[in-house]
Design a protein around this motif. Structure first.
Motif, PDB file in Angstrom:
ATOM      1  N   VAL A  43     -11.274  -8.449 -10.915  1.00  0.00           N
ATOM      2  CA  VAL A  43      -9.885  -7.915 -10.232  1.00  0.00           C
ATOM      3  C   VAL A  43     -10.328  -7.343  -9.018  1.00  0.00           C
ATOM      4  O   VAL A  43     -11.015  -6.211  -8.883  1.00  0.00           O
ATOM      5  CB  VAL A  43      -9.355  -7.148 -11.232  1.00  0.00           C
ATOM      6  CG1 VAL A  43      -7.965  -6.647 -10.668  1.00  0.00           C
ATOM      7  CG2 VAL A  43      -8.988  -7.849 -12.649  1.00  0.00           C
ATOM      8  N   PRO A  44     -10.146  -7.914  -7.861  1.00  0.00           N
ATOM      9  CA  PRO A  44     -10.653  -7.238  -6.464  1.00  0.00           C
ATOM     10  C   PRO A  44      -9.474  -6.427  -6.357  1.00  0.00           C
ATOM     11  O   PRO A  44      -8.527  -6.538  -5.772  1.00  0.00           O
ATOM     12  CB  PRO A  44     -10.510  -8.656  -5.673  1.00  0.00           C
ATOM     13  CG  PRO A  44      -9.552  -9.584  -6.245  1.00  0.00           C
ATOM     14  CD  PRO A  44      -9.743  -9.389  -7.895  1.00  0.00           C
ATOM     15  N   LEU A  45      -9.932  -5.096  -6.149  1.00  0.00           N
ATOM     16  CA  LEU A  45      -9.158  -4.156  -5.665  1.00  0.00           C
ATOM     17  C   LEU A  45      -9.620  -3.370  -4.497  1.00  0.00           C
ATOM     18  O   LEU A  45      -9.342  -2.253  -4.191  1.00  0.00           O
ATOM     19  CB  LEU A  45      -9.015  -3.018  -6.833  1.00  0.00           C
ATOM     20  CG  LEU A  45      -8.253  -3.515  -8.155  1.00  0.00           C
ATOM     21  CD1 LEU A  45      -8.581  -2.312  -9.442  1.00  0.00           C
ATOM     22  CD2 LEU A  45      -7.215  -3.780  -8.023  1.00  0.00           C
ATOM     23  N   ASP A  46     -10.377  -3.822  -3.691  1.00  0.00           N
ATOM     24  CA  ASP A  46     -11.205  -3.431  -2.567  1.00  0.00           C
ATOM     25  C   ASP A  46     -10.078  -3.262  -1.666  1.00  0.00           C
ATOM     26  O   ASP A  46     -10.219  -2.220  -0.751  1.00  0.00           O
ATOM     27  CB  ASP A  46     -12.074  -4.341  -1.989  1.00  0.00           C
ATOM     28  CG  ASP A  46     -13.402  -4.328  -3.055  1.00  0.00           C
ATOM     29  OD1 ASP A  46     -13.705  -3.673  -3.930  1.00  0.00           O
ATOM     30  OD2 ASP A  46     -14.113  -5.514  -2.786  1.00  0.00           O
ATOM     31  N   GLY A  47      -9.116  -3.805  -1.122  1.00  0.00           N
ATOM     32  CA  GLY A  47      -7.948  -4.033  -0.237  1.00  0.00           C
ATOM     33  C   GLY A  47      -7.112  -2.944  -0.381  1.00  0.00           C
ATOM     34  O   GLY A  47      -6.669  -1.959   0.297  1.00  0.00           O
ATOM     35  N   VAL A  48      -6.675  -2.581  -1.950  1.00  0.00           N
ATOM     36  CA  VAL A  48      -6.017  -1.549  -2.141  1.00  0.00           C
ATOM     37  C   VAL A  48      -6.600  -0.227  -1.980  1.00  0.00           C
ATOM     38  O   VAL A  48      -6.063   0.749  -1.408  1.00  0.00           O
ATOM     39  CB  VAL A  48      -5.455  -1.768  -3.722  1.00  0.00           C
ATOM     40  CG1 VAL A  48      -4.641  -0.357  -4.033  1.00  0.00           C
ATOM     41  CG2 VAL A  48      -4.979  -2.908  -3.927  1.00  0.00           C
ATOM     42  N   GLU A  49      -8.077  -0.052  -2.193  1.00  0.00           N
ATOM     43  CA  GLU A  49      -8.872   1.080  -1.934  1.00  0.00           C
ATOM     44  C   GLU A  49      -8.980   1.258  -0.585  1.00  0.00           C
ATOM     45  O   GLU A  49      -8.732   2.593  -0.275  1.00  0.00           O
ATOM     46  CB  GLU A  49     -10.303   0.997  -2.504  1.00  0.00           C
ATOM     47  CG  GLU A  49     -10.607   1.138  -3.913  1.00  0.00           C
ATOM     48  CD  GLU A  49     -11.909   0.980  -4.443  1.00  0.00           C
ATOM     49  OE1 GLU A  49     -12.829   0.731  -3.448  1.00  0.00           O
ATOM     50  OE2 GLU A  49     -12.205   1.136  -5.462  1.00  0.00           O
ATOM     51  N   ARG A  50      -8.843   0.468   0.411  1.00  0.00           N
ATOM     52  CA  ARG A  50      -8.941   0.868   1.853  1.00  0.00           C
ATOM     53  C   ARG A  50      -7.794   1.439   2.273  1.00  0.00           C
ATOM     54  O   ARG A  50      -7.553   2.089   3.007  1.00  0.00           O
ATOM     55  CB  ARG A  50      -9.477  -0.616   2.481  1.00  0.00           C
ATOM     56  CG  ARG A  50     -10.985  -0.833   2.336  1.00  0.00           C
ATOM     57  CD  ARG A  50     -11.371  -1.970   3.023  1.00  0.00           C
ATOM     58  NE  ARG A  50     -12.732  -2.343   2.684  1.00  0.00           N
ATOM     59  CZ  ARG A  50     -13.021  -3.570   2.099  1.00  0.00           C
ATOM     60  NH1 ARG A  50     -12.219  -4.372   2.448  1.00  0.00           N
ATOM     61  NH2 ARG A  50     -14.381  -3.810   1.727  1.00  0.00           N
ATOM     62  N   SER A  51      -6.566   0.679   1.653  1.00  0.00           N
ATOM     63  CA  SER A  51      -5.303   0.957   2.280  1.00  0.00           C
ATOM     64  C   SER A  51      -4.782   2.562   1.825  1.00  0.00           C
ATOM     65  O   SER A  51      -4.309   3.063   2.412  1.00  0.00           O
ATOM     66  CB  SER A  51      -4.405   0.016   2.053  1.00  0.00           C
ATOM     67  OG  SER A  51      -4.103  -0.163   0.545  1.00  0.00           O
TER      68      SER A  51
END
Length: 177
Positions: A43-51
């Motif tokens: 489950v890719p959550l990297d973009g949410v972490e950065r935003s």
């Protein structure tokens, strides 16, 4: 540039990108998903972490691949006109889905952080579908009756399905993520 040249170049670049992406998995010694019996689902959550500028939980899972087996054939029993298992039971082996999740628990009285995590690996699941057994309303040929069969009540039975599995999970606390 011609369209055929562009298509060829796109195919070469796609193959090269796939080979480069597969190289780290082969170097670590990871088996392909079909050989393992499960398909990893990150489950890719990297973009949410950065935003959001926050550390989010790490979540991943495994989905099993069901594999049908070979049914056991009908058994012929002496004294019966119809085989014992008219509709055989179909065995299926698969697994229960797995889950790997970790999230941060901040320390209130100090610096640093802890994590809580659950690890529930995919576990084997063996199933046996329902089957059917029948017996004709006639007996076997009787020599005392000049080879004619006798009458009796018809018999029918349902072979019950079966499920076998042993699931397991680990819940743990630790430092960092």
């Amino acid at each position: 540039m011609k369209s055929t040249t562009r298509g060829t170049l796109a195919a070469v670049l796609t193959c090269a990108a796939a080979a480069v992406g597969a190289a780290p998995a082969a170097a670590v010694g990871a088996a392909p998903a079909a050989a393992a019996g499960t398909v990893p689902v990150p489950v890719p959550l990297d973009g949410v972490e950065r935003s959001l500028h926050r550390e989010l939980p790490r979540i991943g899972g495994e989905l099993p691949l069901p594999l049908p087996g070979a049914p056991e054939g009908p058994r012929y029993v002496e004294g019966r006109l119809v085989p014992e298992r008219v509709v055989p039971q179909l065995p299926v082996s698969a697994g229960l889905p797995g889950l790997d999740a970790r999230t941060v628990l901040p320390e209130v009285l100090g610096d640093g952080s802890h994590h809580v995590g659950v690890d529930a690996p995919a576990s084997d699941l063996r199933a046996l579908g329902p089957g059917l057994t029948l017996d004709a309303p006639l007996t076997a040929p009787d020599p005392d009756r000049f080879g004619l069969p006798g009458l009796r009540l018809p018999q029918a039975g349902v072979l019950t399905p079966a499920l076998r599995t042993v699931p397991g999970a680990d819940l743990g606390l630790g430092r960092g993520l």
